[in-house]
Design an enzyme around this catalytic site. Structure first.
Site, short mmCIF file in Angstrom:
data_model
loop_
_atom_site.label_atom_id
_atom_site.label_comp_id
_atom_site.label_asym_id
_atom_site.label_seq_id
_atom_site.Cartn_x
_atom_site.Cartn_y
_atom_site.Cartn_z
N VAL A 38 -11.67 0.02 4.97
CA VAL A 38 -12.80 -0.84 4.58
C VAL A 38 -13.06 -0.68 3.09
O VAL A 38 -13.16 0.45 2.58
CB VAL A 38 -14.09 -0.48 5.35
CG1 VAL A 38 -15.22 -1.43 4.97
CG2 VAL A 38 -13.87 -0.49 6.85
N GLY A 92 -1.06 -10.19 -4.16
CA GLY A 92 -0.96 -9.13 -3.15
C GLY A 92 -2.30 -8.77 -2.52
O GLY A 92 -2.44 -7.72 -1.91
N LYS A 152 -13.88 -5.06 9.63
CA LYS A 152 -14.45 -4.07 8.72
C LYS A 152 -15.93 -3.81 9.01
O LYS A 152 -16.37 -2.66 9.00
CB LYS A 152 -14.25 -4.53 7.27
CG LYS A 152 -12.78 -4.47 6.84
CD LYS A 152 -12.55 -5.19 5.53
CE LYS A 152 -11.13 -5.04 5.02
NZ LYS A 152 -10.85 -5.93 3.88
N GLY A 185 -5.76 -4.64 -2.98
CA GLY A 185 -4.76 -4.41 -4.02
C GLY A 185 -4.10 -3.06 -3.84
O GLY A 185 -4.67 -2.14 -3.22
N VAL A 206 0.84 -1.21 0.00
CA VAL A 206 0.00 0.00 0.00
C VAL A 206 0.87 1.25 0.00
O VAL A 206 0.61 2.22 -0.74
CB VAL A 206 -0.99 -0.01 1.20
CG1 VAL A 206 -1.80 1.28 1.25
CG2 VAL A 206 -1.91 -1.21 1.12
N GLU A 239 -10.48 5.93 5.25
CA GLU A 239 -11.29 5.44 4.13
C GLU A 239 -10.79 4.09 3.59
O GLU A 239 -11.59 3.22 3.22
CB GLU A 239 -11.29 6.50 3.01
CG GLU A 239 -12.15 6.18 1.82
CD GLU A 239 -13.63 6.05 2.16
OE1 GLU A 239 -14.26 7.07 2.43
OE2 GLU A 239 -14.15 4.91 2.17
N ILE A 273 -13.14 1.50 -2.51
CA ILE A 273 -14.55 1.96 -2.53
C ILE A 273 -14.77 3.06 -1.50
O ILE A 273 -14.44 2.89 -0.33
CB ILE A 273 -15.52 0.80 -2.17
CG1 ILE A 273 -15.26 -0.43 -3.03
CG2 ILE A 273 -16.97 1.25 -2.25
CD1 ILE A 273 -16.06 -1.65 -2.58
#
Ligand code: HSE
Length: 404
Positions: free
Chosen positions: A126, A181, A199, A296, A11, A123, A130
């Protein structure tokens, strides 16, 4: 605006890439340039120009007044919790993709952020890319939200999709998800449902305004789901999904994570591969669906960078979040009503009679060789368990809940 990034894993790398790739438009939206001044990581990146930004000392970041935003992409509770508290107390906004941290300490960190006129934004914790936290916080505020049901784990959704479409074994697909990943470092968090559990705890806390403790949510993963279950599901017009849900039922709140059989026409049935889908039901708006890549590098980084832009736009102002520390009492899981699909090994001819005697009316299902399969009527979990115990010495091949 100078920012610091904690962790240069998948990330973290994505965040650097997005900031560089979309520099111009990000700058316009944030109203200023966003520069990464430090990257905290224990590793060396010798041949990488990024190495000049690397620090191994968090205090260097904490004590640098030029740093307005700290972005964490490390995962795990410690040292992330200590870094989050220290950053917020020093007047720096803290942005994270770390659902363990948010599920456990979200209410407290939001309070500290509020008291220090900065922001704690999450953000990316979860639904990957999205937007779901911001809509719950800012867009759906006119509604009483009475249900959130979602496919919140990309890895398990990818595994279930490939098992169904290609008839592949669980372990085989899990390996592929890890290579891509998607999976957590420890795949147990994905396949046992722990990730989805954290989540849904975050989403329900935001929807209810009070703290839903993830440890109180009954959680089952997908490790018991087999190829044969997929064949039955197909035959019955269902698909198997790992659903995380939180619902208002009468005067109580019920939450659960478990594999479920859902009808092929259910809005979440079409959510496949690494995609996540979240169905939110409000008393004014009705049903709202959120859909996108739930895991991802770049999708997750997209949500992190959107938080950076938001924090930059709200320098000196706290964006109020509705999530206090009071704990929500969840409904006793034994009293929740469910219908079950049950597969028994058929090693006695009288099995049908025994099932009828114990369960009353059941819906028989066309069974695989040497099996007897059926769907129960709606029953409480405690009654279902008692009935299963009364069955004579029979091998239970599997039992899966059915979405009403
Ligand atoms: N392992 C997680 C998933 C990553 O598969 O959904 C995103 O939280």
């Amino acid at each position: 605006m100078k920012i610091a990034l904690l962790g240069l894993g998948t990330v973290g790398r994505g965040v650097v890439e997005v900031i560089n790739e979309n520099k111009e438009s990000i700058e316009k939206r944030a109203g200023q340039a966003i520069d990464i001044k430090y990257i905290l990581d224990i590793r060396e990146f010798a041949d990488d120009p990024i190495n000049k930004l690397i620090t191994k000392n968090f205090d260097e970041i904490a004590n640098d007044d030029e740093i307005a935003i700290v972005v964490e992409a490390m995962g795990g509770i410690e040292p992330a919790y200590t870094y989050a508290k220290s950053s917020l107390l020093k007047g720096k906004s803290y942005i994270t993709s770390n659902k363990e941290l948010v599920a456990l300490h979200g209410a407290e960190l939001l309070e500290i952020a509020r008291n220090n006129h900065v922001n704690f934004l999450f953000e990316a914790s979860v639904g990957g890319g999205i937007p779901i936290i911001r809509p719950l916080n800012q867009s759906l505020t006119a509604d009483e939200i009475y249900e959130i049901t979602g496919i919140l784990n990309g890895t398990t959704n990818f595994i279930l999709t490939k098992m169904r479409e290609d008839g592949r074994a669980f372990e085989d697909v899990l390996k592929e998800a890890q290579e891509l990943g998607y999976a957590e470092k420890n795949p147990e968090a994905d396949v046992e449902g722990y990730d989805a559990c954290r989540k849904i705890a975050i989403l329900s806390s935001l929807a209810l305004g009070e703290h839903v403790n993830f440890q109180d949510i009954p959680t089952e993963g997908i490790t018991q789901i087999t190829k044969e279950d997929m064949i039955y599901a197909e035959e019955m017009g269902y698909v198997i999904k790992l659903l995380a849900t939180c619902q208002k039922q009468d005067a109580s709140i019920f939450a659960r994570v478990s594999p479920m059989l859902i009808s092929k026409v259910h809005p979440l049935a079409m959510v496949n591969d690494v995609f996540n889908g979240i169905l939110v039901k409000g008393n004014v708006i009705g049903d709202v669906m959120f859909y996108g890549r739930g895991a991802g590098k770049l999708p997750t980084a997209s949500a992190v960078v959107a938080d950076i832009v938001d924090a930059a736009k709200h320098t000196g102002t706290n964006i109020i979040s509705f999530w206090n520390r009071d704990k929500v009492e969840l409904k006793d899981k034994k009293q929740v009503k469910t219908r079950y699909f049950v597969r028994l090994q058929k090693d006695m001819d009288s099995i049908q009679n025994s099932v009828k005697e114990i369960f009353g009316t059941v819906e028989e299902v066309k069974s695989l060789n040497n099996e007897y399969a059926f769907i129960t009527e709606l029953d409480t979990e405690v009654q279902f368990a008692e009935k299963m115990n009364r069955l004579p010495e029979l091998k239970v091949m599997n039992k899966i809940r059915i979405e009403k």
